[in-house]
Design a protein around this motif. Sequence first.
Motif, PDB file in Angstrom:
ATOM      1  N   ARG A  71       0.839  -1.206   0.000  1.00  0.00           N
ATOM      2  CA  ARG A  71       0.000   0.000   0.000  1.00  0.00           C
ATOM      3  C   ARG A  71       0.874   1.256   0.000  1.00  0.00           C
ATOM      4  O   ARG A  71       2.057   1.214   0.309  1.00  0.00           O
ATOM      5  N   LYS A  72       0.225   2.369  -0.364  1.00  0.00           N
ATOM      6  CA  LYS A  72       0.919   3.651  -0.304  1.00  0.00           C
ATOM      7  C   LYS A  72       1.212   4.014   1.144  1.00  0.00           C
ATOM      8  O   LYS A  72       0.486   3.595   2.048  1.00  0.00           O
ATOM      9  N   LEU A  73       2.243   4.805   1.336  1.00  0.00           N
ATOM     10  CA  LEU A  73       2.614   5.222   2.688  1.00  0.00           C
ATOM     11  C   LEU A  73       1.702   6.329   3.199  1.00  0.00           C
ATOM     12  O   LEU A  73       1.141   7.101   2.415  1.00  0.00           O
ATOM     13  N   ASN A  74       1.584   6.414   4.507  1.00  0.00           N
ATOM     14  CA  ASN A  74       0.931   7.549   5.149  1.00  0.00           C
ATOM     15  C   ASN A  74       1.989   8.643   5.270  1.00  0.00           C
ATOM     16  O   ASN A  74       3.013   8.439   5.924  1.00  0.00           O
ATOM     17  N   VAL A  75       1.738   9.768   4.622  1.00  0.00           N
ATOM     18  CA  VAL A  75       2.751  10.825   4.571  1.00  0.00           C
ATOM     19  C   VAL A  75       2.169  12.166   4.999  1.00  0.00           C
ATOM     20  O   VAL A  75       0.946  12.352   5.024  1.00  0.00           O
ATOM     21  N   LYS A  76       3.067  13.074   5.291  1.00  0.00           N
ATOM     22  CA  LYS A  76       2.706  14.462   5.581  1.00  0.00           C
ATOM     23  C   LYS A  76       3.482  15.349   4.623  1.00  0.00           C
ATOM     24  O   LYS A  76       4.654  15.090   4.325  1.00  0.00           O
ATOM     25  N   PRO A  77       2.843  16.407   4.138  1.00  0.00           N
ATOM     26  CA  PRO A  77       3.568  17.318   3.241  1.00  0.00           C
ATOM     27  C   PRO A  77       4.584  18.152   4.012  1.00  0.00           C
ATOM     28  O   PRO A  77       4.377  18.476   5.183  1.00  0.00           O
ATOM     29  N   VAL A  78       5.669  18.465   3.355  1.00  0.00           N
ATOM     30  CA  VAL A  78       6.672  19.361   3.918  1.00  0.00           C
ATOM     31  C   VAL A  78       6.781  20.559   2.979  1.00  0.00           C
ATOM     32  O   VAL A  78       6.657  20.416   1.764  1.00  0.00           O
ATOM     33  N   ASP A  79       6.945  21.730   3.539  1.00  0.00           N
ATOM     34  CA  ASP A  79       7.009  22.954   2.740  1.00  0.00           C
ATOM     35  C   ASP A  79       8.415  23.119   2.168  1.00  0.00           C
ATOM     36  O   ASP A  79       9.183  23.982   2.603  1.00  0.00           O
ATOM     37  N   ALA A  80       8.738  22.245   1.215  1.00  0.00           N
ATOM     38  CA  ALA A  80      10.063  22.253   0.595  1.00  0.00           C
ATOM     39  C   ALA A  80       9.937  21.714  -0.827  1.00  0.00           C
ATOM     40  O   ALA A  80       9.025  20.953  -1.133  1.00  0.00           O
ATOM     41  N   PHE A  81      10.865  22.122  -1.666  1.00  0.00           N
ATOM     42  CA  PHE A  81      10.878  21.699  -3.064  1.00  0.00           C
ATOM     43  C   PHE A  81      12.119  20.870  -3.371  1.00  0.00           C
ATOM     44  O   PHE A  81      13.192  21.118  -2.837  1.00  0.00           O
ATOM     45  N   ILE A  82      11.919  19.922  -4.272  1.00  0.00           N
ATOM     46  CA  ILE A  82      13.023  19.230  -4.922  1.00  0.00           C
ATOM     47  C   ILE A  82      13.149  19.885  -6.287  1.00  0.00           C
ATOM     48  O   ILE A  82      12.170  19.989  -7.030  1.00  0.00           O
ATOM     49  N   TYR A  83      14.331  20.349  -6.629  1.00  0.00           N
ATOM     50  CA  TYR A  83      14.592  20.908  -7.955  1.00  0.00           C
ATOM     51  C   TYR A  83      15.145  19.783  -8.824  1.00  0.00           C
ATOM     52  O   TYR A  83      16.209  19.245  -8.547  1.00  0.00           O
ATOM     53  N   HIS A  84      14.402  19.417  -9.850  1.00  0.00           N
ATOM     54  CA  HIS A  84      14.787  18.314 -10.719  1.00  0.00           C
ATOM     55  C   HIS A  84      15.352  18.865 -12.025  1.00  0.00           C
ATOM     56  O   HIS A  84      14.661  19.537 -12.768  1.00  0.00           O
ATOM     57  N   TYR A  85      16.620  18.552 -12.289  1.00  0.00           N
ATOM     58  CA  TYR A  85      17.328  19.064 -13.459  1.00  0.00           C
ATOM     59  C   TYR A  85      17.589  17.985 -14.506  1.00  0.00           C
ATOM     60  O   TYR A  85      18.415  18.172 -15.392  1.00  0.00           O
ATOM     61  N   GLY A  86      16.904  16.861 -14.434  1.00  0.00           N
ATOM     62  CA  GLY A  86      17.180  15.733 -15.315  1.00  0.00           C
ATOM     63  C   GLY A  86      17.003  16.009 -16.794  1.00  0.00           C
ATOM     64  O   GLY A  86      17.555  15.303 -17.623  1.00  0.00           O
ATOM     65  N   TRP A  87      16.231  17.028 -17.142  1.00  0.00           N
ATOM     66  CA  TRP A  87      16.007  17.349 -18.549  1.00  0.00           C
ATOM     67  C   TRP A  87      16.683  18.643 -18.968  1.00  0.00           C
ATOM     68  O   TRP A  87      16.369  19.211 -20.007  1.00  0.00           O
TER      69      TRP A  87
END
Length: 128
Positions: free
Chosen positions: A74-90
């Motif tokens: 099953r999916k995890l029980n999570v909480k949002p965090v006020d932070a970003f991941i910057y994805h530069y893969g493209w």
Amino acid sequence: MVHEKFHPAIKTAMQQYTSEQRVEGLLFNYLHFYGSYDFIGSSRKWYRNEIRVIRNDKKIYSFRDAQGFRKDGRKLNVKPVDAFIYHYGWVKSPQKTAGKQKNFHKHWHDDDWLKKMWEAPMNSIIQK
């Protein structure tokens, strides 16, 4: 990549939920850069959130392409965090992006297809 300006928010969230065993991970916002550092992928094809901090639990495992996580199927029980991941893969030069795409298509198409659908059109674009 996580910018250092988000470290306090991440640390606060980790401390806040450390004793809440029901919370199994933290959900981060994503910002996908595409082509260059000036363009952001924002259509529905770009994932907007992903779990990037998980509880130290041997039952939690990476799921499919390691983009997500599961526990007992099953999916995890999570909480949002006020932070970003910057994805530069493209973020690549047009030549590097073309090479990456051509290499990908080699797995699915023969040489004739590559010449017709890929090499000739891309060579004319890159040479401009």
